[in-house]
Design an enzyme around this catalytic site. Sequence first.
Site, mmCIF file in Angstrom:
data_model
loop_
_atom_site.group_PDB
_atom_site.id
_atom_site.type_symbol
_atom_site.label_atom_id
_atom_site.label_comp_id
_atom_site.label_asym_id
_atom_site.label_seq_id
_atom_site.Cartn_x
_atom_site.Cartn_y
_atom_site.Cartn_z
ATOM 1 N N ASP A 136 0.817 -1.195 0.000
ATOM 2 C CA ASP A 136 0.000 0.000 0.000
ATOM 3 C C ASP A 136 0.860 1.258 0.000
ATOM 4 O O ASP A 136 0.354 2.377 -0.046
ATOM 5 C CB ASP A 136 -1.012 0.002 1.145
ATOM 6 C CG ASP A 136 -0.370 -0.031 2.526
ATOM 7 O OD1 ASP A 136 0.869 -0.052 2.614
ATOM 8 O OD2 ASP A 136 -1.122 -0.031 3.527
ATOM 9 N N SER A 137 2.177 1.084 0.016
ATOM 10 C CA SER A 137 3.105 2.197 -0.200
ATOM 11 C C SER A 137 2.863 2.860 -1.546
ATOM 12 O O SER A 137 3.256 4.015 -1.760
ATOM 13 C CB SER A 137 4.553 1.702 -0.121
ATOM 14 O OG SER A 137 4.746 0.572 -0.951
ATOM 15 N N GLU A 187 9.062 -4.738 10.713
ATOM 16 C CA GLU A 187 9.470 -3.425 10.209
ATOM 17 C C GLU A 187 9.998 -2.540 11.327
ATOM 18 O O GLU A 187 9.334 -2.354 12.355
ATOM 19 C CB GLU A 187 8.310 -2.724 9.498
ATOM 20 C CG GLU A 187 8.719 -1.362 8.945
ATOM 21 C CD GLU A 187 7.732 -0.766 7.959
ATOM 22 O OE1 GLU A 187 7.979 0.362 7.500
ATOM 23 O OE2 GLU A 187 6.722 -1.427 7.640
ATOM 24 N N GLU A 197 -1.763 -5.854 8.601
ATOM 25 C CA GLU A 197 -0.969 -5.248 9.658
ATOM 26 C C GLU A 197 -1.582 -5.540 11.017
ATOM 27 O O GLU A 197 -2.799 -5.542 11.169
ATOM 28 C CB GLU A 197 -0.870 -3.734 9.456
ATOM 29 C CG GLU A 197 -0.030 -3.317 8.261
ATOM 30 C CD GLU A 197 0.173 -1.811 8.196
ATOM 31 O OE1 GLU A 197 -0.219 -1.106 9.145
ATOM 32 O OE2 GLU A 197 0.723 -1.335 7.185
ATOM 33 N N ASP A 236 -1.108 -6.125 -0.325
ATOM 34 C CA ASP A 236 -1.403 -5.411 0.916
ATOM 35 C C ASP A 236 -2.889 -5.082 0.978
ATOM 36 O O ASP A 236 -3.426 -4.483 0.043
ATOM 37 C CB ASP A 236 -0.618 -4.098 0.938
ATOM 38 C CG ASP A 236 0.307 -3.994 2.129
ATOM 39 O OD1 ASP A 236 0.087 -4.710 3.124
ATOM 40 O OD2 ASP A 236 1.253 -3.189 2.061
ATOM 41 N N LYS A 276 -1.568 -9.437 2.818
ATOM 42 C CA LYS A 276 -0.834 -9.026 4.010
ATOM 43 C C LYS A 276 -1.717 -8.150 4.877
ATOM 44 O O LYS A 276 -2.380 -7.242 4.378
ATOM 45 C CB LYS A 276 0.449 -8.259 3.650
ATOM 46 C CG LYS A 276 1.263 -7.820 4.883
ATOM 47 C CD LYS A 276 2.610 -7.253 4.505
ATOM 48 C CE LYS A 276 2.534 -5.851 3.966
ATOM 49 N NZ LYS A 276 2.033 -4.865 4.982
#
Length: 267
Positions: A46-47, A184, A117, A85, A115
Amino acid sequence: MSKKLTVPDIIEMKKEGRKISMMTAYDYPTGMFIEKAGINTILVGDSLAMTVLGYEGTIPVTVDEMIHHTKAGARGAKNPFIIADMPFGSYNTTEEKAIDNASRFLKEGMADAVKLEGGTEMAGITRAVVDAGIPVLGHIGLTPQTVAQLGGYKVQGRGEERAQKLMEDAKALEDAGAFGVVLECIPLGLAGEITEAIGIPTIGIGAGVHCDGQVLVYNDVMGLFDKFTPKFVKPYADLGDQILKALEQFKKEVEEEVFPGEEYSFK
């Protein structure tokens, strides 16, 4: 790379001590180059909200936007294992919503996994998605979608209590069925301890060399994003400078009627 990677392949790489390489990709040509380079896995991160779409952070990006870019990257990379993401709000409300959106990434986005978080607080949703037949990669430490709660973009897990929480997060995700976990921005010693303590692969980004694999953002690696550069990013090229010079040269040649010359014209 001769065959499509699978979840068992990735877990076996940890057991055999073979490092896992992972790079972000948001479009067809990037996916194609990553496959040619033999990189094991692709994260459609999602960057892309910041590096491709120009948002200030990752929060605004939508499921539809993420699926659009996941499909594009997947079309360029047939063999790497592709992880999408899931954006903020697409999984962290109810199990049903998480399963529905995760299913879209596999059905429409051509992804192999998603993915999510979050650690212990996301273990239940992780288990529900895995039980629905969708592989999940976890993500703990610095989690950009909740960076405001963490006090900004800074190292996580310093101090005994915070380190213990990250260890518990990693174990909870493993117990929930995640096939791996991104670490991270955590101290390298702690990352090594977590890697030793769990049976699923750890993928580091700003977490030192002791992880089972490493991931970086393509645009950072290639010098294509200059708003900020985290300490853990190693630039491998400066394509941004080359692109700028090429565009400036094009503009100059157009203005001076150098381009198109005779060799680029028809008679």
